[in-house]
Design a protein around this motif. Structure first.
Motif, PDB file in Angstrom:
ATOM      1  N   ASP A  76     -44.044  57.809  81.391  1.00  0.00           N
ATOM      2  CA  ASP A  76     -44.436  58.155  80.019  1.00  0.00           C
ATOM      3  C   ASP A  76     -45.564  59.183  80.005  1.00  0.00           C
ATOM      4  O   ASP A  76     -46.400  59.202  79.104  1.00  0.00           O
ATOM      5  CB  ASP A  76     -44.855  56.909  79.214  1.00  0.00           C
ATOM      6  CG  ASP A  76     -43.673  56.021  78.873  1.00  0.00           C
ATOM      7  OD1 ASP A  76     -42.558  56.562  78.758  1.00  0.00           O
ATOM      8  OD2 ASP A  76     -43.858  54.799  78.740  1.00  0.00           O
ATOM      9  N   GLN A 156     -42.706  52.465  64.946  1.00  0.00           N
ATOM     10  CA  GLN A 156     -42.636  52.382  66.406  1.00  0.00           C
ATOM     11  C   GLN A 156     -42.761  53.794  66.974  1.00  0.00           C
ATOM     12  O   GLN A 156     -41.983  54.693  66.627  1.00  0.00           O
ATOM     13  CB  GLN A 156     -41.305  51.770  66.845  1.00  0.00           C
ATOM     14  CG  GLN A 156     -41.155  51.682  68.369  1.00  0.00           C
ATOM     15  CD  GLN A 156     -39.838  51.056  68.775  1.00  0.00           C
ATOM     16  OE1 GLN A 156     -39.084  50.564  67.937  1.00  0.00           O
ATOM     17  NE2 GLN A 156     -39.543  51.075  70.071  1.00  0.00           N
ATOM     18  N   VAL A 158     -42.405  56.993  69.210  1.00  0.00           N
ATOM     19  CA  VAL A 158     -41.381  57.552  70.089  1.00  0.00           C
ATOM     20  C   VAL A 158     -42.052  58.647  70.921  1.00  0.00           C
ATOM     21  O   VAL A 158     -42.539  59.631  70.372  1.00  0.00           O
ATOM     22  CB  VAL A 158     -40.214  58.149  69.280  1.00  0.00           C
ATOM     23  CG1 VAL A 158     -39.133  58.672  70.216  1.00  0.00           C
ATOM     24  CG2 VAL A 158     -39.643  57.113  68.316  1.00  0.00           C
ATOM     25  N   ASN A 206     -32.032  65.269  73.894  1.00  0.00           N
ATOM     26  CA  ASN A 206     -33.152  64.417  74.290  1.00  0.00           C
ATOM     27  C   ASN A 206     -33.733  63.685  73.089  1.00  0.00           C
ATOM     28  O   ASN A 206     -34.043  62.484  73.155  1.00  0.00           O
ATOM     29  CB  ASN A 206     -34.246  65.268  74.942  1.00  0.00           C
ATOM     30  CG  ASN A 206     -33.926  65.626  76.384  1.00  0.00           C
ATOM     31  OD1 ASN A 206     -32.980  65.110  76.961  1.00  0.00           O
ATOM     32  ND2 ASN A 206     -34.701  66.517  76.954  1.00  0.00           N
ATOM     33  N   ARG A 209     -31.373  60.922  71.934  1.00  0.00           N
ATOM     34  CA  ARG A 209     -31.370  59.794  72.872  1.00  0.00           C
ATOM     35  C   ARG A 209     -32.617  58.930  72.702  1.00  0.00           C
ATOM     36  O   ARG A 209     -32.529  57.694  72.668  1.00  0.00           O
ATOM     37  CB  ARG A 209     -31.289  60.318  74.310  1.00  0.00           C
ATOM     38  CG  ARG A 209     -31.441  59.248  75.380  1.00  0.00           C
ATOM     39  CD  ARG A 209     -31.288  59.835  76.773  1.00  0.00           C
ATOM     40  NE  ARG A 209     -32.151  60.978  77.000  1.00  0.00           N
ATOM     41  CZ  ARG A 209     -33.443  60.883  77.294  1.00  0.00           C
ATOM     42  NH1 ARG A 209     -34.029  59.693  77.394  1.00  0.00           N
ATOM     43  NH2 ARG A 209     -34.170  61.965  77.499  1.00  0.00           N
ATOM     44  N   LYS A 210     -33.768  59.573  72.584  1.00  0.00           N
ATOM     45  CA  LYS A 210     -35.018  58.816  72.459  1.00  0.00           C
ATOM     46  C   LYS A 210     -35.071  58.035  71.155  1.00  0.00           C
ATOM     47  O   LYS A 210     -35.524  56.878  71.119  1.00  0.00           O
ATOM     48  CB  LYS A 210     -36.210  59.763  72.566  1.00  0.00           C
ATOM     49  CG  LYS A 210     -36.411  60.319  73.972  1.00  0.00           C
ATOM     50  CD  LYS A 210     -37.625  61.235  74.057  1.00  0.00           C
ATOM     51  CE  LYS A 210     -37.838  61.712  75.486  1.00  0.00           C
ATOM     52  NZ  LYS A 210     -39.051  62.568  75.616  1.00  0.00           N
ATOM     53  N   ALA A 212     -32.440  57.087  69.401  1.00  0.00           N
ATOM     54  CA  ALA A 212     -31.378  56.086  69.427  1.00  0.00           C
ATOM     55  C   ALA A 212     -31.871  54.800  70.071  1.00  0.00           C
ATOM     56  O   ALA A 212     -31.446  53.698  69.694  1.00  0.00           O
ATOM     57  CB  ALA A 212     -30.165  56.623  70.170  1.00  0.00           C
ATOM     58  N   GLN A 213     -32.780  54.917  71.027  1.00  0.00           N
ATOM     59  CA  GLN A 213     -33.332  53.728  71.673  1.00  0.00           C
ATOM     60  C   GLN A 213     -34.160  52.892  70.704  1.00  0.00           C
ATOM     61  O   GLN A 213     -34.433  51.716  70.963  1.00  0.00           O
ATOM     62  CB  GLN A 213     -34.190  54.160  72.872  1.00  0.00           C
ATOM     63  CG  GLN A 213     -33.374  54.761  74.005  1.00  0.00           C
ATOM     64  CD  GLN A 213     -34.234  55.385  75.090  1.00  0.00           C
ATOM     65  OE1 GLN A 213     -35.449  55.511  74.947  1.00  0.00           O
ATOM     66  NE2 GLN A 213     -33.615  55.778  76.183  1.00  0.00           N
ATOM     67  N   CYS A 214     -34.558  53.497  69.584  1.00  0.00           N
ATOM     68  CA  CYS A 214     -35.306  52.766  68.546  1.00  0.00           C
ATOM     69  C   CYS A 214     -34.406  52.365  67.384  1.00  0.00           C
ATOM     70  O   CYS A 214     -34.891  51.843  66.375  1.00  0.00           O
ATOM     71  CB  CYS A 214     -36.458  53.629  68.023  1.00  0.00           C
ATOM     72  SG  CYS A 214     -37.666  54.089  69.264  1.00  0.00           S
ATOM     73  N   PRO A 238     -34.389  48.535  65.468  1.00  0.00           N
ATOM     74  CA  PRO A 238     -33.952  47.356  66.218  1.00  0.00           C
ATOM     75  C   PRO A 238     -34.719  46.108  65.784  1.00  0.00           C
ATOM     76  O   PRO A 238     -35.883  46.170  65.431  1.00  0.00           O
ATOM     77  CB  PRO A 238     -34.297  47.729  67.673  1.00  0.00           C
ATOM     78  CG  PRO A 238     -35.386  48.739  67.563  1.00  0.00           C
ATOM     79  CD  PRO A 238     -35.094  49.521  66.316  1.00  0.00           C
TER      80      PRO A 238
END
Length: 239
Positions: A76, A156, A158, A206, A209-210, A212-214, A238
């Motif tokens: 990170d 959240q 990102v 990118n 994708r980042k 989408a993880q949230c 989520p």
């Protein structure tokens, strides 16, 4: 004299001549440099003190630049990365960007071009002036803190690179308007900068994708043959 410390650039290349040439060019531009002769030394240098920018050669023995970039992003670490490579294949440029690099220069290069591209990255990463602190962007579940260079989805955070944040901020500033790839390149680098469309597409992937993880499935919309615009950003976070 303002007393502001010069920007620090970490030069990572196993060729001492290239390091010397770049160190001289950055010094002329008023920036300080630190050198690392391989990937392991680069990771150690960043762990000791994160620089303002890493200029990173891809083709190094033992641990190449792609692996260094992969490890930094896995930690990170959002330090901006400018790749150097003797390989001019588009797939190599795209892979570097998708791993989290901000830009890519092919060898043999002009030291002035490397410094110019580094300067463009650093300008995008520069703190916003105090009056910009109130210019946060809120759109659906997306929020951008332009002063702090932070992106949030439903509160959240990102983690984004400098270029990813700049690209998302440009789309947010355009509102409902569609921005072509050329328009996005101009906003990120300025007119006349040689950047391929595939590079922009890689940054967009990118970002998607980042987010989408949230739980964000609609952060950026594609208009085939035209360009991109900010999506409705109403996807469910989520649970």
């Amino acid at each position: 004299m303002t007393g502001t410390a010069p920007r620090k650039v970490l030069l990572v290349d196993d060729d001492p001549h290239i390091r010397q040439v770049l160190a001289f060019a950055f010094a002329k531009a008023g920036m300080s440099t630190e050198e690392a002769i391989d990937g392991e030394a680069a990771l150690a240098a960043v762990a000791a003190a994160v620089p303002d920018l890493v200029v990173l050669d891809i083709n190094m023995p033992r641990m190449d630049g792609l692996e260094v970039c992969r490890r930094l992003r896995a930690m990170d670490c959002a330090v901006p990365i400018l790749f150097l490579s003797s390989r001019d294949e588009e797939i190599d440029r795209v892979l570097g960007i998708e791993l989290g690099a901000d830009d890519y220069v092919v060898k043999p290069f002009s030291p002035r071009e490397v410094v110019a591209r580094a300067g463009a990255i650093l300008r995008r990463a520069a703190p916003a002036p105090p009056k910009a602190a109130a210019t946060d962007v809120a759109h659906g579940l997306l929020r951008l803190d332009t002063a702090g260079w932070q992106a949030f989805w439903s509160d959240q955070e990102v983690a984004l690179t400098v270029t990813e944040f700049s690209l998302l901020a440009a789309l947010a500033a355009a509102g409902n308007r569609i921005l072509s790839r050329d328009a996005l390149i101009d906003r990120l680098h300025g007119p006349g900068f040689a950047v391929t469309d595939r590079t922009i597409d890689s940054h967009i992937r990118n970002l998607r994708r980042k987010f989408a993880q949230c739980g964000a499935a609609d952060v950026i919309e594609t208009r085939a043959g035209i360009g991109y615009r900010l999506g409705p950003c109403q996807g469910q976070p989520p649970r």
